[in-house]
Design an enzyme around this catalytic site. Structure first.
Site, PDB file in Angstrom:
ATOM      1  N   HIS A   1       1.661  -6.239  -4.139  1.00 61.46           N
ATOM      2  CA  HIS A   1       1.925  -7.464  -4.580  1.00 61.46           C
ATOM      3  C   HIS A   1       2.702  -7.131  -5.861  1.00 61.46           C
ATOM      4  O   HIS A   1       3.144  -8.500  -6.431  1.00 61.46           O
ATOM      5  CB  HIS A   1       0.512  -8.282  -4.692  1.00 61.46           C
TER       6      HIS A   1
ATOM      7  N   ASP B   1      -2.365  -3.434   0.388  1.00 59.37           N
ATOM      8  CA  ASP B   1      -1.675  -3.745  -0.746  1.00 59.37           C
ATOM      9  C   ASP B   1      -1.508  -2.353  -1.573  1.00 59.37           C
ATOM     10  O   ASP B   1      -2.069  -2.287  -2.603  1.00 59.37           O
ATOM     11  CB  ASP B   1      -2.680  -4.774  -1.657  1.00 59.37           C
TER      12      ASP B   1
ATOM     13  N   SER C   1      -2.891  -5.552 -12.253  1.00 55.76           N
ATOM     14  CA  SER C   1      -2.638  -5.483 -11.053  1.00 55.76           C
ATOM     15  C   SER C   1      -2.009  -4.204 -10.909  1.00 55.76           C
ATOM     16  O   SER C   1      -0.927  -3.888 -11.635  1.00 55.76           O
ATOM     17  CB  SER C   1      -1.829  -6.376 -10.572  1.00 55.76           C
TER      18      SER C   1
END
Length: 270
Positions: A83, A128, A224
């Protein structure tokens, strides 16, 4: 991510346990205008060379820019979250930084030099993970790789183990000030059955690893793609948390690295 709940409800089945009790959100998406402001909530300042495998990643695209973390896994490869790479056209990687604005060096890398998992699915946060090829790095006490788990026939769940997450994410749900130093926090891995009570089994598969977030300590916006490490080994990649905020005590979720060791090896040789 506000459309997430609507789309998942459209997939509803007779089993309520499949559905999240709390909406999910990637740390990349916690602000309306992604930025590099903040740090891990209620973490501690890292000292120089404490996390030599930590990389800062400043992504650019025609629609804007955003900040993520990553981990050095070889002299020419970084691993991060899908992502983070999704939609990007280039990334500037910051190496050896404790103070975020003072890396030892940087490299700007085009999207043609990264590999996003071919089955990444944003809706259910599947697969991911991405890898980014870098110029060959000169390893040092400030810039060095982290070990991957050894490929095996079975792996630990790590449940009950305390691991360390690091990054430059938000200090709190209301934070706006830039943190100059890399942050870290110790977090305890929980069983997936506990995590499913918050996010549901559509989201929390065997390829996901979750941690408890007591005392408002968690990963947050800006973290992230960053590392979750146990005894010098990368076990998780920061993936998502609750859409209700970083400090509410909901589990934080990571891509489970042991589920992707074969994929990493086939794409990087590592």
């Amino acid at each position: 991510m506000k459309v997430f709940a609507v789309l998942v409800l459209a997939l509803a089945t007779a089993s309520a346990g499949l559905l999240p009790q709390s909406g999910i959100q990637h740390p990349r998406d916690r602000t309306s205008v992604p930025s590099i402001e903040g740090r891990i909530t209620n973490g501690k300042d890292a000292v120089a060379d404490q996390f030599p495998y930590q990389v800062g990643l400043s992504f650019s695209s025609s629609k804007g820019s955003w900040w993520c973390g990553g981990s050095i896994i070889a002299s020419n490869w970084i691993v991060t979250a899908a992502h983070c790479t999704d939609g990007g056209s280039s990334v500037t990687a910051y190496f050896g930084a404790t103070v975020r604005t003072s890396p030892k060096f940087t490299h700007t890398i085009a999207s043609s030099d990264w590999i996003q998992h071919e089955s990444y699915l944003a809706l259910t946060v599947r697969n991911d993970i991405s890898v980014i090829k870098t110029p060959t790095l000169a390893m040092s006490s400030a810039v060095n790789k982290i070990n991957l788990p050894a490929i095996a026939s079975s792996y630990s769940t790590y449940s009950g183990k305390t691991a360390v997450a690091s990054g430059w994410g938000l200090t709190s749900d209301s934070a706006s000030a830039v943190a100059s130093k890399l942050q870290f926090v110790d977090l305890t891995v929980i069983d997936n059955s506990v995590c499913k009570k918050t996010f549901g089994s559509l989201i929390v598969t065997n390829n996901v690893l979750c941690v408890a977030t007591p005392n408002s300590s968690s990963t947050c916006q800006g973290d992230s793609g960053g590392p979750l490490a146990l005894d010098g080994t990368l076990i998780g990649i920061t993936s998502f948390g609750s859409a209700d905020g970083c400090e509410i005590g909901a589990p934080a979720a990571f891509t489970r690295v042991t589920s992707y060791l074969t994929w990493i090896k086939s794409n990087t040789g590592v």
